[in-house]
Design a protein around this motif. Structure first.
Motif, PDB file in Angstrom:
ATOM      1  N   GLN A   1      51.484  49.625  67.949  1.00 58.17           N
ATOM      2  CA  GLN A   1      50.291  49.457  68.759  1.00 58.17           C
ATOM      3  C   GLN A   1      49.598  50.801  68.960  1.00 58.17           C
ATOM      4  O   GLN A   1      50.246  51.798  69.234  1.00 58.17           O
ATOM      5  N   PRO A   2      48.275  50.837  68.883  1.00 63.61           N
ATOM      6  CA  PRO A   2      47.554  52.087  69.130  1.00 63.61           C
ATOM      7  C   PRO A   2      47.501  52.407  70.623  1.00 63.61           C
ATOM      8  O   PRO A   2      47.560  51.524  71.462  1.00 63.61           O
ATOM      9  N   TYR A   3      47.383  53.690  70.923  1.00 61.41           N
ATOM     10  CA  TYR A   3      47.203  54.143  72.294  1.00 61.41           C
ATOM     11  C   TYR A   3      46.346  55.402  72.279  1.00 61.41           C
ATOM     12  O   TYR A   3      46.140  56.027  71.236  1.00 61.41           O
ATOM     13  N   ILE A   4      45.847  55.767  73.444  1.00 62.34           N
ATOM     14  CA  ILE A   4      45.038  56.970  73.597  1.00 62.34           C
ATOM     15  C   ILE A   4      45.719  57.884  74.606  1.00 62.34           C
ATOM     16  O   ILE A   4      46.228  57.415  75.626  1.00 62.34           O
ATOM     17  N   LEU A   5      45.738  59.170  74.330  1.00 60.87           N
ATOM     18  CA  LEU A   5      46.166  60.179  75.297  1.00 60.87           C
ATOM     19  C   LEU A   5      44.919  60.920  75.760  1.00 60.87           C
ATOM     20  O   LEU A   5      44.359  61.734  75.019  1.00 60.87           O
ATOM     21  N   LEU A   6      44.458  60.599  76.956  1.00 59.92           N
ATOM     22  CA  LEU A   6      43.276  61.268  77.506  1.00 59.92           C
ATOM     23  C   LEU A   6      43.660  62.663  77.973  1.00 59.92           C
ATOM     24  O   LEU A   6      44.636  62.839  78.694  1.00 59.92           O
ATOM     25  N   LYS A   7      42.888  63.659  77.566  1.00 57.34           N
ATOM     26  CA  LYS A   7      43.176  65.042  77.951  1.00 57.34           C
ATOM     27  C   LYS A   7      42.083  65.646  78.818  1.00 57.34           C
ATOM     28  O   LYS A   7      42.344  66.571  79.580  1.00 57.34           O
ATOM     29  N   HIS A   8      40.872  65.162  78.692  1.00 61.51           N
ATOM     30  CA  HIS A   8      39.755  65.727  79.448  1.00 61.51           C
ATOM     31  C   HIS A   8      38.689  64.657  79.661  1.00 61.51           C
ATOM     32  O   HIS A   8      38.336  63.939  78.744  1.00 61.51           O
ATOM     33  N   TRP A  52      37.970  66.760  84.732  1.00 63.72           N
ATOM     34  CA  TRP A  52      39.366  66.387  84.988  1.00 63.72           C
ATOM     35  C   TRP A  52      40.151  66.709  83.727  1.00 63.72           C
ATOM     36  O   TRP A  52      39.723  66.393  82.617  1.00 63.72           O
ATOM     37  N   TYR A  53      41.315  67.348  83.907  1.00 64.79           N
ATOM     38  CA  TYR A  53      42.167  67.721  82.771  1.00 64.79           C
ATOM     39  C   TYR A  53      43.571  67.161  82.960  1.00 64.79           C
ATOM     40  O   TYR A  53      44.047  67.018  84.084  1.00 64.79           O
ATOM     41  N   SER A  54      44.239  66.857  81.846  1.00 65.31           N
ATOM     42  CA  SER A  54      45.595  66.330  81.868  1.00 65.31           C
ATOM     43  C   SER A  54      46.333  66.770  80.609  1.00 65.31           C
ATOM     44  O   SER A  54      45.704  67.090  79.593  1.00 65.31           O
ATOM     45  N   ASN A  55      47.651  66.724  80.669  1.00 63.12           N
ATOM     46  CA  ASN A  55      48.451  66.965  79.464  1.00 63.12           C
ATOM     47  C   ASN A  55      48.454  65.753  78.553  1.00 63.12           C
ATOM     48  O   ASN A  55      48.963  65.816  77.440  1.00 63.12           O
ATOM     49  N   GLY A  56      47.920  64.654  79.022  1.00 62.95           N
ATOM     50  CA  GLY A  56      47.841  63.439  78.222  1.00 62.95           C
ATOM     51  C   GLY A  56      48.153  62.200  79.024  1.00 62.95           C
ATOM     52  O   GLY A  56      49.316  61.824  79.156  1.00 62.95           O
ATOM     53  N   LEU A  57      47.137  61.587  79.582  1.00 66.11           N
ATOM     54  CA  LEU A  57      47.295  60.316  80.292  1.00 66.11           C
ATOM     55  C   LEU A  57      47.262  59.209  79.253  1.00 66.11           C
ATOM     56  O   LEU A  57      46.267  59.046  78.539  1.00 66.11           O
ATOM     57  N   ARG A  58      48.343  58.448  79.144  1.00 70.55           N
ATOM     58  CA  ARG A  58      48.436  57.411  78.117  1.00 70.55           C
ATOM     59  C   ARG A  58      47.737  56.133  78.557  1.00 70.55           C
ATOM     60  O   ARG A  58      47.986  55.610  79.633  1.00 70.55           O
ATOM     61  N   THR A  73      22.910  54.558  86.233  1.00 69.93           N
ATOM     62  CA  THR A  73      22.242  55.146  85.065  1.00 69.93           C
ATOM     63  C   THR A  73      22.113  56.655  85.183  1.00 69.93           C
ATOM     64  O   THR A  73      21.473  57.286  84.362  1.00 69.93           O
ATOM     65  N   SER A  74      22.757  57.251  86.174  1.00 65.39           N
ATOM     66  CA  SER A  74      22.633  58.684  86.423  1.00 65.39           C
ATOM     67  C   SER A  74      23.821  59.488  85.923  1.00 65.39           C
ATOM     68  O   SER A  74      23.811  60.709  85.994  1.00 65.39           O
ATOM     69  N   ILE A  75      24.847  58.830  85.418  1.00 61.10           N
ATOM     70  CA  ILE A  75      26.088  59.503  85.021  1.00 61.10           C
ATOM     71  C   ILE A  75      26.241  59.509  83.503  1.00 61.10           C
ATOM     72  O   ILE A  75      25.976  58.508  82.844  1.00 61.10           O
ATOM     73  N   VAL A  76      26.668  60.644  82.981  1.00 59.17           N
ATOM     74  CA  VAL A  76      27.065  60.736  81.573  1.00 59.17           C
ATOM     75  C   VAL A  76      28.580  60.913  81.573  1.00 59.17           C
ATOM     76  O   VAL A  76      29.110  61.800  82.236  1.00 59.17           O
ATOM     77  N   PHE A  77      29.284  60.044  80.836  1.00 60.49           N
ATOM     78  CA  PHE A  77      30.736  60.073  80.729  1.00 60.49           C
ATOM     79  C   PHE A  77      31.106  60.648  79.378  1.00 60.49           C
ATOM     80  O   PHE A  77      30.655  60.159  78.343  1.00 60.49           O
ATOM     81  N   GLU A  78      31.920  61.697  79.380  1.00 62.29           N
ATOM     82  CA  GLU A  78      32.427  62.288  78.150  1.00 62.29           C
ATOM     83  C   GLU A  78      33.943  62.378  78.262  1.00 62.29           C
ATOM     84  O   GLU A  78      34.465  62.661  79.346  1.00 62.29           O
ATOM     85  N   ALA A  79      34.642  62.134  77.172  1.00 61.51           N
ATOM     86  CA  ALA A  79      36.105  62.209  77.205  1.00 61.51           C
ATOM     87  C   ALA A  79      36.620  62.709  75.856  1.00 61.51           C
ATOM     88  O   ALA A  79      35.966  62.529  74.824  1.00 61.51           O
ATOM     89  N   GLU A  80      37.788  63.333  75.917  1.00 64.77           N
ATOM     90  CA  GLU A  80      38.443  63.741  74.691  1.00 64.77           C
ATOM     91  C   GLU A  80      39.944  63.553  74.825  1.00 64.77           C
ATOM     92  O   GLU A  80      40.482  63.541  75.939  1.00 64.77           O
ATOM     93  N   GLY A  81      40.586  63.345  73.703  1.00 60.23           N
ATOM     94  CA  GLY A  81      42.013  63.117  73.702  1.00 60.23           C
ATOM     95  C   GLY A  81      42.516  62.907  72.292  1.00 60.23           C
ATOM     96  O   GLY A  81      41.915  63.367  71.332  1.00 60.23           O
ATOM     97  N   GLU A  82      43.617  62.176  72.192  1.00 56.75           N
ATOM     98  CA  GLU A  82      44.238  61.895  70.890  1.00 56.75           C
ATOM     99  C   GLU A  82      44.529  60.406  70.783  1.00 56.75           C
ATOM    100  O   GLU A  82      44.789  59.745  71.790  1.00 56.75           O
ATOM    101  N   ILE A  83      44.513  59.913  69.567  1.00 58.61           N
ATOM    102  CA  ILE A  83      44.883  58.519  69.292  1.00 58.61           C
ATOM    103  C   ILE A  83      46.237  58.534  68.608  1.00 58.61           C
ATOM    104  O   ILE A  83      46.482  59.321  67.685  1.00 58.61           O
TER     105      ILE A  83
END
Length: 86
Positions: A1-8, A52-58, A73-83
């Motif tokens: 199963q795929p998962y995401i590790l959110l880092k920022h 917000w930063y993390s070592n990897g929220l699964r 409509t006033s917020i821009v959401f950006e995220a980065e992590g790993e799959i």
């Protein structure tokens, strides 16, 4: 199963007034009370950002990351992590 590790996550208020934002992690696409992930009604000043930063929220394929804001409509959401694959 795929998962995401959110880092920022970066939330950008692109307006001239302060707004509040809440993020949730749950089993449905609803933003339900009790599933708050990134605070409740975090205030973001005008033309500013919140980081917000993390070592990897699964997040598994069955998890939903949702949010709400005082001015949606006033917020821009950006995220980065790993799959990953488990």
């Amino acid at each position: 199963q795929p998962y995401i590790l959110l880092k920022h996550i970066r939330l950008v208020n692109k307006t001239a007034g302060a707004i509040t934002v809440s993020l949730y992690i749950g089993a449905t696409a609803a933003s339900a009370a009790g599933t708050e992930f990134l605070g409740t009604a975090i205030s973001i000043a005008a033309n500013s950002a919140y980081d917000w930063y993390s070592n990897g929220l699964r997040l598994d394929s069955t998890d939903f990351l949702t949010g709400s804001a005082s001015a949606n409509t006033s917020i821009v959401f950006e995220a980065e992590g790993e799959i990953g694959i488990s």
